[in-house]
Write a protein that holds these residues in place. Structure first.
Motif, short mmCIF file in Angstrom:
data_model
loop_
_atom_site.label_atom_id
_atom_site.label_comp_id
_atom_site.label_asym_id
_atom_site.label_seq_id
_atom_site.Cartn_x
_atom_site.Cartn_y
_atom_site.Cartn_z
N ASN A 1 0.81 -1.21 0.00
CA ASN A 1 0.00 0.00 0.00
C ASN A 1 0.85 1.26 0.00
N MET A 2 2.02 1.23 0.61
CA MET A 2 2.90 2.40 0.64
C MET A 2 3.63 2.58 -0.69
N GLY A 3 3.77 1.50 -1.43
CA GLY A 3 4.52 1.55 -2.67
C GLY A 3 3.78 2.20 -3.82
N GLY A 4 2.57 2.64 -3.60
CA GLY A 4 1.82 3.29 -4.65
C GLY A 4 1.10 2.34 -5.58
N TYR A 5 1.12 1.05 -5.26
CA TYR A 5 0.42 0.08 -6.09
C TYR A 5 -1.07 0.18 -5.83
N ASN A 6 -1.82 -0.16 -6.84
CA ASN A 6 -3.27 -0.23 -6.67
C ASN A 6 -3.58 -1.57 -6.00
N SER A 7 -3.94 -1.53 -4.72
CA SER A 7 -4.12 -2.77 -3.97
C SER A 7 -5.30 -3.59 -4.49
N SER A 8 -6.19 -2.97 -5.25
CA SER A 8 -7.31 -3.74 -5.80
C SER A 8 -6.82 -4.74 -6.84
N LEU A 9 -5.60 -4.54 -7.35
CA LEU A 9 -5.05 -5.50 -8.31
C LEU A 9 -4.71 -6.82 -7.63
N LEU A 10 -4.60 -6.81 -6.31
CA LEU A 10 -4.26 -8.03 -5.58
C LEU A 10 -5.49 -8.78 -5.10
N LEU A 11 -6.65 -8.38 -5.56
CA LEU A 11 -7.88 -9.00 -5.09
C LEU A 11 -8.65 -9.61 -6.26
N ASN A 12 -8.81 -10.90 -6.18
CA ASN A 12 -9.57 -11.64 -7.19
C ASN A 12 -10.58 -12.49 -6.41
N LEU A 13 -11.70 -11.89 -6.06
CA LEU A 13 -12.68 -12.55 -5.20
C LEU A 13 -13.23 -13.85 -5.76
N PRO A 14 -13.54 -13.95 -7.05
CA PRO A 14 -14.03 -15.25 -7.55
C PRO A 14 -13.02 -16.37 -7.33
N CYS A 15 -11.75 -16.08 -7.51
CA CYS A 15 -10.72 -17.08 -7.30
C CYS A 15 -10.68 -17.51 -5.83
N ILE A 16 -10.68 -16.54 -4.92
CA ILE A 16 -10.66 -16.85 -3.48
C ILE A 16 -11.90 -17.65 -3.10
N LEU A 17 -13.04 -17.27 -3.63
CA LEU A 17 -14.29 -17.95 -3.31
C LEU A 17 -14.27 -19.40 -3.79
N ILE A 18 -13.86 -19.63 -5.01
CA ILE A 18 -13.82 -21.00 -5.55
C ILE A 18 -12.81 -21.84 -4.78
N MET A 19 -11.64 -21.27 -4.48
CA MET A 19 -10.63 -22.01 -3.72
C MET A 19 -11.15 -22.39 -2.34
N SER A 20 -11.85 -21.46 -1.70
CA SER A 20 -12.41 -21.72 -0.37
C SER A 20 -13.50 -22.79 -0.42
N ILE A 21 -14.39 -22.69 -1.39
CA ILE A 21 -15.48 -23.66 -1.50
C ILE A 21 -14.94 -25.07 -1.74
N VAL A 22 -13.97 -25.20 -2.64
CA VAL A 22 -13.41 -26.53 -2.92
C VAL A 22 -12.69 -27.08 -1.69
N THR A 23 -11.95 -26.24 -0.98
CA THR A 23 -11.27 -26.69 0.23
C THR A 23 -12.27 -27.15 1.28
N ILE A 24 -13.33 -26.39 1.48
CA ILE A 24 -14.37 -26.77 2.45
C ILE A 24 -15.03 -28.07 2.02
N MET A 25 -15.32 -28.20 0.72
CA MET A 25 -15.95 -29.43 0.23
C MET A 25 -15.06 -30.64 0.50
N PHE A 26 -13.76 -30.52 0.25
CA PHE A 26 -12.85 -31.63 0.51
C PHE A 26 -12.83 -31.99 1.99
N LEU A 27 -12.82 -30.98 2.86
CA LEU A 27 -12.82 -31.25 4.30
C LEU A 27 -14.11 -31.92 4.75
N VAL A 28 -15.23 -31.48 4.18
CA VAL A 28 -16.52 -32.07 4.54
C VAL A 28 -16.63 -33.50 4.03
N VAL A 29 -16.25 -33.72 2.78
CA VAL A 29 -16.36 -35.05 2.18
C VAL A 29 -15.49 -36.07 2.91
N THR A 30 -14.31 -35.64 3.34
CA THR A 30 -13.41 -36.56 4.05
C THR A 30 -13.79 -36.72 5.52
#
Length: 159
Positions: A26-55
């Motif tokens: 944030n201090m470096g002047g970068y646009n921090s929104s470039l580091l956020l990809n919510l669909p990717c985080i959501l899909i990764m979280s859902i698959v991880t939770i599904m694996f934990l539940v299934v096992t």
């Protein structure tokens, strides 16, 4: 230094490094929104939770965090072992899903380039966003490392 203090030290250092990275970005002047990809985080979280539940080790995953916070001192060996397995499954799933999400992003970009004739330079932002999956996978893998180490220390103390 005993193993418990080493585990706490690693957890604290990981937190400090993570906060430091966020501050530097944030201090470096970068646009921090470039580091956020919510669909990717959501899909990764859902698959991880599904694996934990299934096992059947979803609750054991959260028990690992209780162990790190020293809330469950009277646990049986099998409970601790299942917590170690749950954290390791979550770490590996998160990392692999990050790589798969990035590969899927790269395939989409190549399809767009082939279809429209645009150059790689015109799709630089898309390539950067596609790479975030790998970044998220590595970050998740590293964030869960102190949890895994702390639970393994508890497992060895109970032997």
């Amino acid at each position: 230094m005993d193993k418990v203090k080493i585990g706490k030290f690693i957890a604290q250092m990981t937190s400090v490094i993570g906060v430091g990275c966020v501050v530097l970005i944030n201090m470096g002047g970068y646009n921090s929104s470039l580091l956020l990809n919510l669909p990717c985080i959501l899909i990764m979280s859902i698959v991880t939770i599904m694996f934990l539940v299934v096992t059947g080790i979803f609750k054991d995953f959260f028990r690992a965090f209780a162990i790190v916070c020293n809330k469950n001192k009277e646990l049986q060996k099998w409970q601790i072992k299942r917590s170690v397995l749950a954290v390791e499954l979550a770490r590996k799933t998160w990392l692999i899903m990050g790589v798969l999400m990035s590969v899927q992003g790269y395939i989409s970009i190549l399809f767009l380039i082939g279809q429209s004739g645009n150059s790689f330079a015109n799709n630089a932002m898309n390539i950067a966003i596609a790479t975030l999956g790998i970044l998220y996978g590595v970050i998740g893998y590293l964030v869960l490392l102190p949890v895994k180490i702390r639970v393994e220390i508890m497992e060895k103390e109970n032997d």
